[in-house]
Design an enzyme around this catalytic site. Structure first.
Site, PDB file in Angstrom:
ATOM      1  N   ALA A  90       0.849  -1.196   0.000  1.00 38.47           N
ATOM      2  CA  ALA A  90       0.000   0.000   0.000  1.00 38.47           C
ATOM      3  C   ALA A  90       0.876   1.233   0.000  1.00 38.47           C
ATOM      4  O   ALA A  90       1.653   1.452   0.913  1.00 38.47           O
ATOM      5  CB  ALA A  90      -0.914   0.001   1.216  1.00 38.47           C
ATOM      6  N   CYS A  91       0.745   2.019  -1.024  1.00 38.46           N
ATOM      7  CA  CYS A  91       1.527   3.251  -1.112  1.00 38.46           C
ATOM      8  C   CYS A  91       0.561   4.407  -1.285  1.00 38.46           C
ATOM      9  O   CYS A  91      -0.438   4.267  -1.971  1.00 38.46           O
ATOM     10  CB  CYS A  91       2.502   3.140  -2.285  1.00 38.46           C
ATOM     11  SG  CYS A  91       2.788   4.639  -3.228  1.00 38.46           S
ATOM     12  N   PRO A  92       0.827   5.547  -0.672  1.00 38.63           N
ATOM     13  CA  PRO A  92      -0.109   6.668  -0.710  1.00 38.63           C
ATOM     14  C   PRO A  92      -0.571   7.078  -2.113  1.00 38.63           C
ATOM     15  O   PRO A  92      -1.748   7.336  -2.318  1.00 38.63           O
ATOM     16  CB  PRO A  92       0.663   7.812  -0.054  1.00 38.63           C
ATOM     17  CG  PRO A  92       1.659   7.151   0.812  1.00 38.63           C
ATOM     18  CD  PRO A  92       2.020   5.856   0.141  1.00 38.63           C
TER      19      PRO A  92
END
Lengths: 150, 104
Positions: B8-10
């Site tokens: 999960a990356c912004p």
């Protein structure tokens, strides 16, 4: 149909000397291509992400990216610099740059899917090797064009 | 080993999918099965089920943000790492896990 990867946004054999030059270049190109309405804000947002954590990902590749109010449409820029430059931290040497610029709020899944496919490819060593062996805008475009067409 | 991972990356597009690919390639190379869920701009992709979570040896949390539906993993062994580290060092990370779990 994919408007994200075009020959115009692939830059080969560039001579940038440092991260600043590259970031400014990316932002100006985005503005020139009507993907950004403010290169100043775009540069700030690229750097803001860089401060959170470096976008260097090994193999002399960096993936500067931002989610910015200044971005009108998602865009991908590919830069193959002649020499490696120091990226965000002193032990990071990059010469291949894949810049992804995303609008702050965006709902067109097609673009997102294409960008996510691109990012997936960048995680595979075969693809990286292939990319490293190419030296012209045309060849690189051909390599990436297929990603969008699946 | 049965590995699970959530990336999960912004921004939701860049690191998320790079990490997913890197983990899948590294796991395959080292002879493990892995299922990688991506939480990003496209929502949740390749969602891990409660059953898969229960059967796994470990969950790799490659994230800079909190994850959705974390309750699936209440009883699963976890290791949390910054996503950019996973992108760069997927193979080394899995090898380290092998060591820690006494697998090889």
């Amino acid at each position: 149909m994919n408007k994200i990867i075009t020959k115009e946004t692939i830059y080969v054999n560039t001579n940038f000397k440092n991260q600043n030059e590259i970031m400014e270049f990316l932002a100006l190109e985005l503005e020139k291509n009507n993907k950004s309405n403010s290169s100043e804000k775009t540069v700030k947002d690229f750097f803001k992400r860089e401060e959170e954590f470096s976008t260097y990902v090994g193999n002399e590749i960096a993936i500067p990216h931002c989610k910015s109010e200044s971005i009108i449409e998602p865009a991908l820029l590919i830069v193959k610099n002649l020499e490696t430059i120091t990226w965000t931290n002193n032990d990071e040497y990059a010469k291949n740059f894949f810049a992804i610029a995303m609008p702050d709020k965006y709902h067109n899944n097609t673009h997102l899917i294409i960008l996510s496919r691109l990012a997936s490819q960048l995680g595979k060593s075969d693809f990286i090797n292939q990319f490293n062996s190419l030296n012209t805008e045309h060849e690189i475009y051909e390599l990436f064009k297929e990603i969008g067409d699946e | 080993m049965k590995l699970l991972a959530i990336c999960a990356c912004p921004t939701g597009v860049a690191h998320t999918y790079m990490a997913k690919s890197a983990l899948e390639e590294a796991a395959s190379k080292l002879g493990h099965t892995i299922k990688v869920e991506a939480q990003g701009a496209l929502g949740i992709e390749n969602e891990i089920t409660f059953e898969e979570a229960a059967a796994a040896d470990i969950l790799i949390l490659a994230t800079e943000v909190g994850i959705s539906k974390a309750e699936r993993f209440e009883n699963v062994k976890k290791v949390e790492l910054p996503i950019q580290m996973v992108v760069k060092n997927a193979e080394a990370i899995i090898k380290k896990i092998e060591e820690q779990l006494g697998v090889k």
